[in-house]
Structure formats: C-alpha cells, structure tokens
Design an enzyme around this catalytic site. Structure first.
Site, short mmCIF file in Angstrom:
data_model
loop_
_atom_site.label_atom_id
_atom_site.label_comp_id
_atom_site.label_asym_id
_atom_site.label_seq_id
_atom_site.Cartn_x
_atom_site.Cartn_y
_atom_site.Cartn_z
N GLY A 1 0.82 -1.02 -0.24
CA GLY A 1 0.05 -0.01 0.02
C GLY A 1 0.89 1.09 0.08
O GLY A 1 2.08 1.09 0.58
N GLN B 1 2.87 9.99 1.50
CA GLN B 1 4.21 9.28 1.33
C GLN B 1 4.88 9.74 0.23
O GLN B 1 6.16 9.62 0.18
CB GLN B 1 4.15 7.71 1.62
CG GLN B 1 3.52 7.30 3.14
CD GLN B 1 3.75 5.76 2.94
OE1 GLN B 1 2.38 5.22 2.44
NE2 GLN B 1 4.74 5.12 3.21
N CYS C 1 7.31 -0.73 6.44
CA CYS C 1 6.81 0.64 5.75
C CYS C 1 7.62 1.22 4.92
O CYS C 1 8.98 1.27 5.19
CB CYS C 1 6.33 1.57 6.81
SG CYS C 1 5.46 3.29 6.11
N LEU C 2 7.27 1.43 3.53
CA LEU C 2 8.22 2.13 2.74
C LEU C 2 9.08 3.50 3.20
O LEU C 2 9.84 3.77 2.72
CB LEU C 2 7.49 2.36 1.38
CG LEU C 2 6.92 0.97 0.73
CD1 LEU C 2 6.27 1.56 -0.63
CD2 LEU C 2 8.09 0.18 0.34
N HIS D 1 -3.00 0.23 8.28
CA HIS D 1 -1.67 0.86 8.21
C HIS D 1 -1.83 2.08 7.64
O HIS D 1 -1.24 3.11 7.47
CB HIS D 1 -0.75 -0.16 7.62
CG HIS D 1 0.51 0.43 7.62
ND1 HIS D 1 1.54 -0.04 8.35
CD2 HIS D 1 1.09 1.13 6.70
CE1 HIS D 1 2.72 0.47 7.82
NE2 HIS D 1 2.60 1.50 6.75
N GLU D 2 -2.58 2.03 6.22
CA GLU D 2 -2.62 2.96 5.28
C GLU D 2 -3.36 4.37 5.55
O GLU D 2 -2.80 5.45 5.43
CB GLU D 2 -3.09 2.59 3.75
CG GLU D 2 -2.31 1.57 3.12
CD GLU D 2 -0.66 1.80 3.08
OE1 GLU D 2 -0.58 3.21 2.71
OE2 GLU D 2 0.11 0.86 3.21
N HIS E 1 -1.74 6.62 8.14
CA HIS E 1 -0.55 7.60 7.37
C HIS E 1 -1.43 8.92 7.13
O HIS E 1 -0.93 9.96 7.20
CB HIS E 1 -0.14 7.15 6.01
CG HIS E 1 1.14 6.35 6.11
ND1 HIS E 1 2.36 6.62 6.64
CD2 HIS E 1 1.37 4.81 5.73
CE1 HIS E 1 3.08 5.54 6.64
NE2 HIS E 1 2.65 4.54 5.96
#
Ligand code: ZN
Length: 191
Positions: free
Chosen positions: A49, A54, A102-103, A144-145, A148
């Site tokens: 995701g 981000q 996480c990226l 999680h997404e 953000h």
C-alpha cells in the site's frame, strides 16, 4: 506516469493530517495523473500500500494492492484498490498482532495490534462509493495506510519495542512463527 520519491520517517510531511479531497479535485486530470503515479510508485517499491502523504501530497488518498508481493509473500492477494477520503470503523473489539513494515521506515519491522474486522467507507478514484467490511491481514493493511493520512506511522503503535527487527533478522528468526499465526488468522476470518 512517473515514479515519485517516497518520504522517509523524520520528514514532517509524514506527521501532517492529510486533508479531504473534493469531488471536483478528484475528477481533474491532474488528480487522476497523481493517482496513476501513486500506483506506479507503490508497485515499483513492492509496497502492499502507499498513501499520498508518503509521496509528499497531504491529501486523503491511498492505494492498496497485494499481488505476489516479495516483501510480504504470506499476504493474501488484494486487487488494486484506491481509497479516497476513507473512514474506517472497527466492527467489534477483536484485535490481532500484525507484523508490519513501511516504505517510509527503512529496514525495520515491528509488531502492531490491529482490529480484525473493519467497516470501510470511501470513494473510489472516480468518486463512486465504496462500502465494505474487511478482515484479518487485509484489515491490517487498511489500518496501516489510513493511519498515514492522520500522520501516524506504524512505529507509533508498536507497544513492545523489543519486537523491532530488521528485514533480514525477521526472515531469520521471526518469519516462521508469524506466518503460522497469520495463516491461522486467514483460515479463521479470511484475508
Ligand atoms: Zn507505511
């Protein structure tokens, strides 16, 4: 389309509350191009995701997709989903321990408690309503997404910092136990 740079933890953009997107904005060619870039950047980085914030756009849009993901080979597949202005509501209070990366957080994973069942309302990329209930690992990815979009990173939710691992050490020492637990969850509640 273009692959965008991904903001890394410590950059203030990741700590903002992203703002809602209007219907007019969503319909604009610039926003549709932005969503294409979000998807392309997520795929290039092998993310499950990616939230707009981000890639330095603090707006309430995220992309989710799991398809033969080398970063998360145990995750059940999720078709490409774009959530615009998503609202998540837990269904019941059951939680599970999810191991997340996480990226925006290089080479770190940790254990986070997530709700097992979630009601989701959002728009898709064309403004059509999405209303669904998601479960298990998929619900973990959604949480999680959407975190953000509120400036929250998974590390904030790691209750026990001793669960932090690098990706290599996760593979070596923790992967098998987590996959066993995740597989049991998927068998019980679906993805
Ligand atoms: Zn993330």
């Amino acid at each position: 389309m273009a692959i965008r740079k991904i903001a890394q933890i410590g950059h203030p953009v990741l700590r903002q509350r992203a703002r809602e997107v209007t219907r007019d904005e969503l319909a604009s060619p610039a926003m549709q191009q932005f969503i294409d870039d979000l998807v392309e950047t997520m795929r290039d980085a092998n993310g499950a995701g990616l939230a707009a914030i981000q890639i330095y756009e603090p707006i309430r849009i995220c992309a989710i997709e799991v398809r033969n993901n080398p970063r998360y080979p145990y995750k059940p597949e999720i078709p490409l989903t774009i959530l615009v202005n998503p609202v998540l509501t837990p269904v019941g209070d059951e939680t599970f321990e999810n191991n997340e990366g996480c990226l925006s957080v290089p080479n770190l994973r940790g254990t986070v408690r997530r709700f097992v069942h979630l009601h989701v309302t959002a728009w898709d990329r064309h403004g059509a309503p999405i209303e669904e209930t998601v479960h298990g690992l998929k619900a973990g990815t959604y949480q999680h997404e959407v975190d953000h979009l509120d400036g929250t990173i998974f590390v904030d939710r790691v209750a026990d910092p001793r669960t932090f691992t690098t990706w290599t050490e996760f593979e070596r020492f923790h992967r098998d136990a987590f996959v066993e637990q995740a597989t049991a969850l998927v068998a019980r509640v679906g993805s």
